[in-house]
Design a protein around this motif. Structure first.
Motif, mmCIF file in Angstrom:
data_model
loop_
_atom_site.group_PDB
_atom_site.id
_atom_site.type_symbol
_atom_site.label_atom_id
_atom_site.label_comp_id
_atom_site.label_asym_id
_atom_site.label_seq_id
_atom_site.Cartn_x
_atom_site.Cartn_y
_atom_site.Cartn_z
ATOM 1 N N PHE A 107 12.900 12.499 56.039
ATOM 2 C CA PHE A 107 14.121 13.295 55.866
ATOM 3 C C PHE A 107 13.874 14.801 55.873
ATOM 4 C CE2 PHE A 107 12.676 12.308 51.574
ATOM 5 C CZ PHE A 107 12.894 13.481 50.856
ATOM 6 N N VAL A 108 12.688 15.260 55.475
ATOM 7 C CA VAL A 108 12.357 16.681 55.628
ATOM 8 C C VAL A 108 10.899 16.803 56.054
ATOM 9 C CG1 VAL A 108 14.063 17.595 53.993
ATOM 10 C CG2 VAL A 108 11.761 16.995 53.179
ATOM 11 N N ILE A 109 10.583 17.974 56.637
ATOM 12 C CA ILE A 109 9.235 18.228 57.143
ATOM 13 C C ILE A 109 8.731 19.567 56.610
ATOM 14 C CG2 ILE A 109 10.132 19.344 59.233
ATOM 15 C CD1 ILE A 109 7.740 18.248 60.774
ATOM 16 N N ASP A 110 7.434 19.665 56.387
ATOM 17 C CA ASP A 110 6.818 20.934 56.009
ATOM 18 C C ASP A 110 6.961 21.941 57.152
ATOM 19 O OD1 ASP A 110 5.931 20.128 53.494
ATOM 20 O OD2 ASP A 110 4.017 19.381 54.269
ATOM 21 N N VAL A 111 7.200 23.202 56.797
ATOM 22 C CA VAL A 111 7.336 24.274 57.791
ATOM 23 C C VAL A 111 6.338 25.385 57.450
ATOM 24 C CG1 VAL A 111 8.881 25.952 58.854
ATOM 25 C CG2 VAL A 111 9.788 23.741 58.075
ATOM 26 N N ASN A 112 5.518 25.763 58.416
ATOM 27 C CA ASN A 112 4.492 26.777 58.198
ATOM 28 C C ASN A 112 5.100 28.172 58.034
ATOM 29 O OD1 ASN A 112 2.710 24.655 58.637
ATOM 30 N ND2 ASN A 112 2.432 25.160 60.794
ATOM 31 N N SER A 113 4.287 29.106 57.606
ATOM 32 C CA SER A 113 4.754 30.472 57.343
ATOM 33 C C SER A 113 5.310 31.169 58.586
ATOM 34 C CB SER A 113 3.612 31.313 56.754
ATOM 35 O OG SER A 113 2.516 31.349 57.649
ATOM 36 N N ASP A 114 4.827 30.751 59.774
ATOM 37 C CA ASP A 114 5.317 31.357 61.016
ATOM 38 C C ASP A 114 6.487 30.593 61.615
ATOM 39 O OD1 ASP A 114 4.068 29.074 61.915
ATOM 40 O OD2 ASP A 114 2.711 30.095 63.307
ATOM 41 N N GLY A 115 6.972 29.582 60.885
ATOM 42 C CA GLY A 115 8.108 28.798 61.361
ATOM 43 C C GLY A 115 7.728 27.582 62.181
ATOM 44 N N ASP A 277 0.804 27.049 47.841
ATOM 45 C CA ASP A 277 0.250 28.357 47.478
ATOM 46 C C ASP A 277 1.046 29.480 48.136
ATOM 47 O OD1 ASP A 277 -1.665 27.038 46.009
ATOM 48 O OD2 ASP A 277 -3.205 27.166 47.568
ATOM 49 N N GLY A 278 2.358 29.276 48.252
ATOM 50 C CA GLY A 278 3.237 30.294 48.805
ATOM 51 C C GLY A 278 3.174 30.444 50.308
ATOM 52 N N LYS A 279 2.527 29.502 51.007
ATOM 53 C CA LYS A 279 2.343 29.626 52.453
ATOM 54 C C LYS A 279 3.517 29.081 53.271
ATOM 55 C CE LYS A 279 -1.848 31.395 52.325
ATOM 56 N NZ LYS A 279 -2.119 32.752 52.841
#
Length: 309
Positions: A107-115, A277-279
Motif C-alpha cells: 500500500f505504500v513504498i519508501d521514497v528516497n531523498s531525491d524522490g 535517519d531523516g533520509k
C-alpha cells in the motif's frame, strides 16, 4: 418534497454508519501486529520503529505491537497465518509472499531523498584488501544476508550469474549472516572477504548508517570509517521496499492504516525521520503490480538453484 430536515437526517445516518463501521473493525482487531524484516539487528529495529508504532497506535485507536522478525521468512509466514496484519518487506520477500499465495497487498513504498523509489545491491570488500573485482575472489568467503533478501541474496546471485559465476561453486563458503548489519560486521571482522548489502547513495546506505552509530569495528576493536570499504560491484536499480497489509482486512481498516502512513511525515515528523535517519521523503502509494519484475527476478534465481542442485 426533500426538506432540509431530511437532508440533515440522511447526513447524520451516514456519519453514524461510518462511525459504527470503524468501531466494528476496532472491536474485531483491538490489537494488531506490525512486523519488520531484520534489515538491522533486533535492538536497532526496535529503537528505530518504536516511536512510529506509538504514532500508529494513536492514529488507529487500537494497540499496535511491533514484532521484529527473526528472518525474512517469518514475516511471510506470519502474514500467511493471519497473525501479522501489517508487514514491512524487502521487495523480494514481498514478491515471494505473493508468489506463494499469501494474501497481502502493498500500500505504500519508501521514497528516497531525491524522490526516487529504488536502491542498489553492492558488493563491499575492505579497502586494505587487494581485491578490485569479483574475478579476484575465487575460493574466498562471500557474505550474503538472507535467502529472501533482495539486495542481500537475490540480486547478487542474478548479477553473479550475468558474470558467469555460480557463487556456491566459485566461493569457498557462502554464509548467510541474517541481517544487513551482520553482513557488514562479518566483512569488517574478517569472517568473509566480500559482502553484499543495500546502497541508496554515497551518503545513504546500510554501511553509512552503521558508521554514523559507531557500530563498525575490526576484529581488534578498531573503529572503521567509510574509507575502509570499497565497492567492487553495483547492481541495476531495485524497486524500494513496500509496506503491506492483509488483503482480507476490512476496507475501512485498510483505508485507516494507509492514511496513517501517508500522514505520518506531517503528523509526527520526528517518528517518521527516525525510520530512515531523516533520509527518506514521505511514503507514496504503491500497488502489487509494481513488484511484478521482482517476482520475475526471484523466479529466475529459483531456477538457478534448481539447475545447480
Amino acid at each position: 418534497m426533500i426538506t432540509r430536515r431530511l437532508i440533515l437526517a440522511g447526513a447524520a445516518a451516514l456519519t453514524f454508519a461510518g462511525s459504527a463501521s470503524a468501531e466494528d473493525w476496532k472491536a474485531k482487531y483491538p490489537e494488531i501486529t506490525f512486523a519488520v524484516i531484520p534489515a538491522e539487528n533486533g535492538s536497532g529495529v526496535t529503537e528505530r520503529y518504536g516511536p512510529f508504532v506509538d504514532y500508529l497506535s494513536k492514529e488507529l485507536g487500537v494497540k499496535v505491537t511491533l514484532r521484529v522478525a527473526n528472518d525474512y521468512a517469518a514475516v511471510i509466514e506470519g502474514q500467511r497465518a493471519g497473525n501479522i496484519q501489517i508487514g514491512y518487506y524487502g521487495p523480494a520477500s514481498f514478491a515471494r509472499a505473493r508468489l506463494t499465495g499469501v494474501k497481502t497487498d502493498a500500500f505504500v513504498i519508501d521514497v528516497n531523498s531525491d524522490g526516487s523509489k529504488g536502491y542498489y545491491s553492492v558488493f563491499y570488500v575492505l579497502a586494505k584488501s587487494p581485491y578490485q573485482k569479483v574475478e579476484e575472489l575465487k575460493g574466498k568467503n562471500l557474505g550474503l544476508v538472507d535467502p529472501n533478501s533482495t539486495s542481500g541474496n537475490n540480486m547478487p546471485r542474478f548479477k553473479l550469474n550475468a558474470m558467469g559465476i555460480d557463487p556456491d561453486a566459485y566461493f569457498s563458503k557462502v554464509i548467510f549472516t541474517g541481517s544487513h548489519e551482520n553482513a557488514v560486521l562479518a566483512l569488517a571482522q574478517g569472517t568473509v572477504d566480500v559482502a553484499a548489502n543495500w546502497w541508496n547513495a554515497a551518503d545513504d546506505s546500510n554501511l553509512t548508517r552503521m558508521l554514523n552509530k559507531g557500530m563498525v569495528k575490526s576484529a581488534d576493536g578498531t573503529v572503521l570509517k567509510k574509507e575502509d570499504f570499497r565497492i567492487i560491484v553495483k547492481s541495476d536499480l531495485i524497486i524500494n521496499s513496500p509496506y503491506a497489509y492483509l488483503s482480507d482486512l476490512p476496507d475501512d481498516m485498510k483505508a485507516a492504516i494507509k492514511k496513517a502512513f501517508l500522514d505520518a511525515a506531517q503528523k509526527d515528523p520526528e517518528a517518521f525521520k527516525k525510520l530512515s535517519d531523516g533520509k527518506n521523503k514521505p511514503w507514496e502509494p504503491i500497488s502489487n503490480d509494481d513488484y511484478n519484475k521482482t517476482i520475475e527476478l526471484i523466479k529466475f534465481v529459483d531456477n538457478l538453484r534448481k539447475k545447480a542442485s
